[in-house]
Design a protein around this motif. Structure first.
Motif, PDB file in Angstrom:
ATOM      1  N   ASP A   1       0.832  -1.196   0.000  1.00 28.98           N
ATOM      2  CA  ASP A   1       0.000   0.000   0.000  1.00 28.98           C
ATOM      3  C   ASP A   1       0.867   1.246   0.000  1.00 28.98           C
ATOM      4  O   ASP A   1       2.105   1.175  -0.020  1.00 28.98           O
TER       5      ASP A   1
ATOM      6  N   ILE B   1     -12.059  -0.376   1.879  1.00 32.62           N
ATOM      7  CA  ILE B   1     -11.275  -0.036   3.068  1.00 32.62           C
ATOM      8  C   ILE B   1     -12.209   0.555   4.113  1.00 32.62           C
ATOM      9  O   ILE B   1     -13.025   1.423   3.803  1.00 32.62           O
ATOM     10  N   THR B   2     -12.089   0.121   5.340  1.00 37.69           N
ATOM     11  CA  THR B   2     -12.985   0.601   6.380  1.00 37.69           C
ATOM     12  C   THR B   2     -12.686   2.054   6.744  1.00 37.69           C
ATOM     13  O   THR B   2     -11.581   2.563   6.511  1.00 37.69           O
TER      14      THR B   2
ATOM     15  N   GLU C   1     -12.248   3.254   9.685  1.00 42.65           N
ATOM     16  CA  GLU C   1     -11.172   3.273  10.679  1.00 42.65           C
ATOM     17  C   GLU C   1      -9.806   3.149  10.008  1.00 42.65           C
ATOM     18  O   GLU C   1      -8.850   3.851  10.375  1.00 42.65           O
ATOM     19  N   GLN C   2      -9.703   2.276   9.027  1.00 45.82           N
ATOM     20  CA  GLN C   2      -8.434   2.114   8.312  1.00 45.82           C
ATOM     21  C   GLN C   2      -8.071   3.375   7.538  1.00 45.82           C
ATOM     22  O   GLN C   2      -6.898   3.772   7.498  1.00 45.82           O
TER      23      GLN C   2
ATOM     24  N   HIS D   1      -8.934   6.424   8.304  1.00 48.61           N
ATOM     25  CA  HIS D   1      -8.517   7.410   9.314  1.00 48.61           C
ATOM     26  C   HIS D   1      -7.078   7.159   9.747  1.00 48.61           C
ATOM     27  O   HIS D   1      -6.254   8.088   9.776  1.00 48.61           O
ATOM     28  N   ASP D   2      -6.759   5.924  10.073  1.00 43.43           N
ATOM     29  CA  ASP D   2      -5.407   5.599  10.526  1.00 43.43           C
ATOM     30  C   ASP D   2      -4.378   5.907   9.449  1.00 43.43           C
ATOM     31  O   ASP D   2      -3.307   6.477   9.729  1.00 43.43           O
ATOM     32  N   ALA D   3      -4.682   5.526   8.204  1.00 42.53           N
ATOM     33  CA  ALA D   3      -3.732   5.746   7.106  1.00 42.53           C
ATOM     34  C   ALA D   3      -3.488   7.231   6.868  1.00 42.53           C
ATOM     35  O   ALA D   3      -2.354   7.654   6.602  1.00 42.53           O
TER      36      ALA D   3
END
Length: 310
Positions: free
Chosen positions: A134, A171-172, A174-175, A177-179
């Motif tokens: 990624d 992609i969720t 939450e994912q 946001h984290d990325a």
């Protein structure tokens, strides 16, 4: 796609100092006008590109995409040609299309040859990833490679990356946001500057809600609002799905008012999204525009010229 908030430094006096245009930070129409003037025009390496290039105005700011149907080298070839023609170009690098560490090295060497100081990193739509799964993995590896001989020898001073106000089909939330925050930390900690461009979203309310939440969570880098240019309605729908923005387009199917407005018009006009956000741009930290043209440059430039004419 340039309205970056920085001046790019020269390296040992060999590179010309280039001040990137920054919109005046004033709320309302004056700020929006500055953003429109400095907007980046996205181009796609496909058959219609040759025609689109002839429709560009002089000294345009271009965002050259990377297509899984072609190669990163094809994107860099088009970037080199546009730079030679006098345009400022930000090439996209698709992380999943980088095959090996040696391929990464060759990409970086080509960037040196072309002389660009900014890249835009996307995860990419390649079914099978190469060396990097990624964009996070690629950014980390690229920064290490670019800084291997010391920060004064680095080629890239600014890295842009993607953001998704209207979520992502695979992609969720939450994912995402984290990325968003991990990429910010990687880039800023390296001493580089950054921005994000938003994937297409047709809801001003959704953009406000998403960005206010991310700002409250510590997201600080400037945002470039991803907006379709003046695009034929059918072209927007078909090309949008083909190029991976179906989630954003599906917003229209859930919002009868927005869908009804679009279906009564022959083309999408950027003002439909920009004007409702004009008074919130400074508060939200939006200081640039990324125009998705799908290579329909002429109509978008006509809109921009008309908008900027006193």
């Amino acid at each position: 796609m340039s309205a970056e908030p920085n001046t790019l430094p020269s390296s040992q006096g060999q590179r010309r100092r280039r001040t990137l245009r920054r919109p005046l930070l004033r709320p309302g129409p004056s700020h929006l006008r500055s953003m429109i003037e400095a907007a980046k025009v996205e181009l796609i390496p496909m058959k219609s590109l040759d025609r689109a290039v002839t429709e560009l105005v002089s000294n345009s700011h271009i965002s050259m995409t990377c297509s899984p149907a072609k190669t990163i080298e094809a994107t860099l070839d088009e970037t080199a040609a546009l730079v030679a023609a006098g345009h400022a170009v930000t090439p996209h690098i698709s992380a999943r299309m980088v095959q090996t560490p040696e391929h990464l090295a060759s990409i970086r060497a080509r960037l040196v040859d072309i002389g660009v100081r900014e890249i835009f990193v996307v995860g990419g739509d390649a079914d099978e990833p190469g060396c990097y799964f990624d964009a996070i993995e690629f950014i980390e590896a690229f920064i290490a490679h670019d800084d291997a001989d010391g920060a004064e020898q680095r080629q890239i001073d600014h890295i842009g990356y993607t953001s998704y106000p209207d979520t992502h089909p695979f992609i969720t939330t939450e994912q995402l946001h984290d990325a968003l925050h991990i990429k910010q930390r990687l880039i800023l900690d390296s001493g580089r500057t950054a921005h994000v461009s938003t994937q297409m979203c047709f809801s001003a309310d959704r953009i406000r809600t998403w960005l206010r939440a991310e700002r409250a969570a510590g997201f600080t880098v400037p945002v470039h609002l991803g907006v379709p240019g003046v695009i034929d309605r059918t072209k927007l729908m078909t090309m949008g799905v083909r190029l991976g923005v179906g989630t954003s387009l599906r917003y229209l199917s859930k919002n009868r008012k927005a869908l009804g407005k679009m279906m009564t018009q022959r083309s999408f006009d950027p003002d439909q999204l920009l004007k409702p956000l004009a008074d919130d741009l400074v508060e939200l930290g939006i200081d640039g525009i990324h125009l998705y043209t799908f290579n329909q440059v002429a109509a978008t430039e006509q809109w921009r010229s008309k908008t900027l004419t006193p």
